[in-house]
Design a protein around this motif. Structure first.
Motif, PDB file in Angstrom:
ATOM      1  N   LEU A 151       0.848  -1.202   0.000  1.00  0.00           N
ATOM      2  CA  LEU A 151       0.000   0.000   0.000  1.00  0.00           C
ATOM      3  C   LEU A 151       0.875   1.241   0.000  1.00  0.00           C
ATOM      4  O   LEU A 151       0.636   2.196  -0.742  1.00  0.00           O
ATOM      5  N   ARG A 155       1.050   4.201  -2.823  1.00  0.00           N
ATOM      6  CA  ARG A 155       0.741   5.602  -2.495  1.00  0.00           C
ATOM      7  C   ARG A 155       1.910   6.513  -2.843  1.00  0.00           C
ATOM      8  O   ARG A 155       1.714   7.654  -3.268  1.00  0.00           O
ATOM      9  N   ARG A 160      -4.362   5.865  -5.764  1.00  0.00           N
ATOM     10  CA  ARG A 160      -5.382   5.921  -4.716  1.00  0.00           C
ATOM     11  C   ARG A 160      -5.604   4.534  -4.129  1.00  0.00           C
ATOM     12  O   ARG A 160      -6.324   3.710  -4.678  1.00  0.00           O
ATOM     13  N   VAL A 161      -4.923   4.280  -3.024  1.00  0.00           N
ATOM     14  CA  VAL A 161      -5.137   3.063  -2.229  1.00  0.00           C
ATOM     15  C   VAL A 161      -5.245   3.536  -0.780  1.00  0.00           C
ATOM     16  O   VAL A 161      -4.742   4.614  -0.456  1.00  0.00           O
ATOM     17  N   HIS A 217      -0.520  -6.343  -9.123  1.00  0.00           N
ATOM     18  CA  HIS A 217      -1.542  -6.474  -8.083  1.00  0.00           C
ATOM     19  C   HIS A 217      -1.825  -7.943  -7.770  1.00  0.00           C
ATOM     20  O   HIS A 217      -1.872  -8.347  -6.620  1.00  0.00           O
ATOM     21  N   ASN A 224     -11.978  -5.865  -6.193  1.00  0.00           N
ATOM     22  CA  ASN A 224     -10.975  -5.206  -5.368  1.00  0.00           C
ATOM     23  C   ASN A 224     -10.732  -3.754  -5.778  1.00  0.00           C
ATOM     24  O   ASN A 224      -9.645  -3.209  -5.580  1.00  0.00           O
ATOM     25  N   TRP A 233     -10.650   3.284  -6.296  1.00  0.00           N
ATOM     26  CA  TRP A 233      -9.645   3.072  -5.249  1.00  0.00           C
ATOM     27  C   TRP A 233      -9.314   1.592  -5.220  1.00  0.00           C
ATOM     28  O   TRP A 233     -10.210   0.755  -5.067  1.00  0.00           O
ATOM     29  N   VAL A 234      -8.046   1.291  -5.337  1.00  0.00           N
ATOM     30  CA  VAL A 234      -7.607  -0.100  -5.365  1.00  0.00           C
ATOM     31  C   VAL A 234      -7.381  -0.600  -3.938  1.00  0.00           C
ATOM     32  O   VAL A 234      -6.817   0.123  -3.108  1.00  0.00           O
ATOM     33  N   ILE A 235      -7.846  -1.807  -3.637  1.00  0.00           N
ATOM     34  CA  ILE A 235      -7.633  -2.394  -2.306  1.00  0.00           C
ATOM     35  C   ILE A 235      -7.081  -3.818  -2.430  1.00  0.00           C
ATOM     36  O   ILE A 235      -6.910  -4.319  -3.538  1.00  0.00           O
ATOM     37  N   VAL A 237      -4.091  -5.687  -1.443  1.00  0.00           N
ATOM     38  CA  VAL A 237      -2.825  -5.848  -2.157  1.00  0.00           C
ATOM     39  C   VAL A 237      -1.834  -6.756  -1.415  1.00  0.00           C
ATOM     40  O   VAL A 237      -0.637  -6.719  -1.690  1.00  0.00           O
TER      41      VAL A 237
END
Ligand SMILES: Nc1ncnc2c1ncn2[C@@H]1O[C@H](COP(=O)(O)OP(=O)(O)OP(=O)(O)O)[C@@H](O)[C@H]1O
Ligand SMILES: [Mg+2]
Length: 294
Positions: A151, A155, A160-161, A217, A224, A233-235, A237
């Motif tokens: 993360l 960033r 945008r995570v 990823h 996700n 927003w990517v989540i 990871v």
């Protein structure tokens, strides 16, 4: 369970074992911890409106070591209260939580899994396997540190995570992506006005992850990506690996395939090969870093 007078040794044995599992709860050393965090855990005790957090789930997620870690995070002021569950998965539960600074998302990885539980009865008490549970726990802790690091790296390159705030053992504390009312929806849950525009954004994100972050990823899909304030927003990871990983390219192909399948379902036929070439070779914009503490 048969009637008491019909119990055999195995029945008694399993009963003793079950009791032993919770014995630590009444140990004076843990009494204080419980008193300390009981109120802060109202949101997960199944007393509120979220009834699925029953005793079984509580057992599954909040084992002794997890409660101790949570207690520590609370003592350090990283978390004030755990408010309500957002999602439950095979490997983790995610909760909305609060600190003095505001809302948080707390991802708690399970330290046991179904397979492991099934095996436990063959392993318990066999000295050859006595280290297994600890090793499993350690693997989960490494996973958490890895998700936090990934993360941060993303960033740093402006993606945008969620911002990782702190982590301990199997618990990852991060920025909450959502509103006062609820967590933001996944792409999977919504109908977009301009799916093609979002697809372009997702390819660009995949390209930045690959070319700039030197990562893939490895579970990139509509499951996700959260849709928040009109932006993706990517989540999730934890499984992301560096481009040097022997399977990195394979993971990238899978990610891009999933994205094209998703946009296909929105009515746009896009070629996997062309998308892949874009992710690998298209020049990417250099973004300003997003703040990232820990
Ligand atoms: N920072 C966050 N803010 C708001 N909601 C979140 C956040 N992180 C996760 N969620 C919610 O929790 C769900 C599960 O999170 P995530 O995808 O990270 O875990 P998972 O799919 O269970 O992971 P794994 O498969 O690795 O166990 C997400 O789909 C999302 O709805
Ligand atoms: Mg997920």
């Amino acid at each position: 369970m048969p009637r008491e007078e019909d119990w055999d040794e195995d029945d008694i044995d399993s009963l003793l074992r079950a009791e032993k599992k919770h014995e630590w709860i009444s140990d004076p050393r843990f009494k204080r911890m419980f008193t300390d965090i009981e109120d802060a855990l109202q949101g997960v005790m199944g007393k509120g409106k979220y009834e699925w957090v029953d005793r079984r789930v509580f057992d599954q997620v909040f084992d002794r070591s997890t409660l101790l870690a949570l207690h520590k995070l609370m003592e350090q002021g990283n978390i004030e209260t755990i408010d309500y569950p957002i999602a439950r998965g095979k490997e983790a539960h995610v909760f909305r939580a609060t600190s003095k600074q505001g809302p948080l998302a707390v991802k708690i990885f399970h330290t046991t899994n179904a397979v492991f539980k099934g095996l436990a009865k063959y392993i318990d008490g066999d000295p050859r396997f006595s280290g297994l549970s600890r090793r499993h726990r350690e693997l989960v802790n490494i996973w958490v540190r890895k998700e936090s690091r990934n993360l941060k790296r993303m960033r740093k390159h402006g993606l945008r995570v969620p911002e990782p705030k702190s982590s301990l053992k199997n618990i990852l504390v991060m920025e909450f992506i959502g509103t006062e009312e609820a967590a933001s929806p996944r792409l999977k849950d919504i109908k977009l006005e301009d799916p093609m525009g979002v697809f372009e954004d997702l390819l660009e994100i995949a390209a930045i992850i690959w070319q700039t972050c030197d990562l893939v990823h490895a579970d990139f899909s509509e499951y996700n990506v959260l849709w928040h304030d009109g932006q993706p927003w990517v989540i999730d990871v934890g499984q992301s690996v560096t481009t040097r990983h022997p399977s990195a390219k394979e993971f990238l192909v899978r990610d891009v395939t999933r994205l094209t399948e998703w946009i296909g379902r929105q009515g746009h036929e896009i070629s996997v090969a062309e998308s892949l070439v874009r992710v690998l070779d298209d020049p990417v914009t250099k973004l300003d870093p997003l703040p990232s503490g820990d």
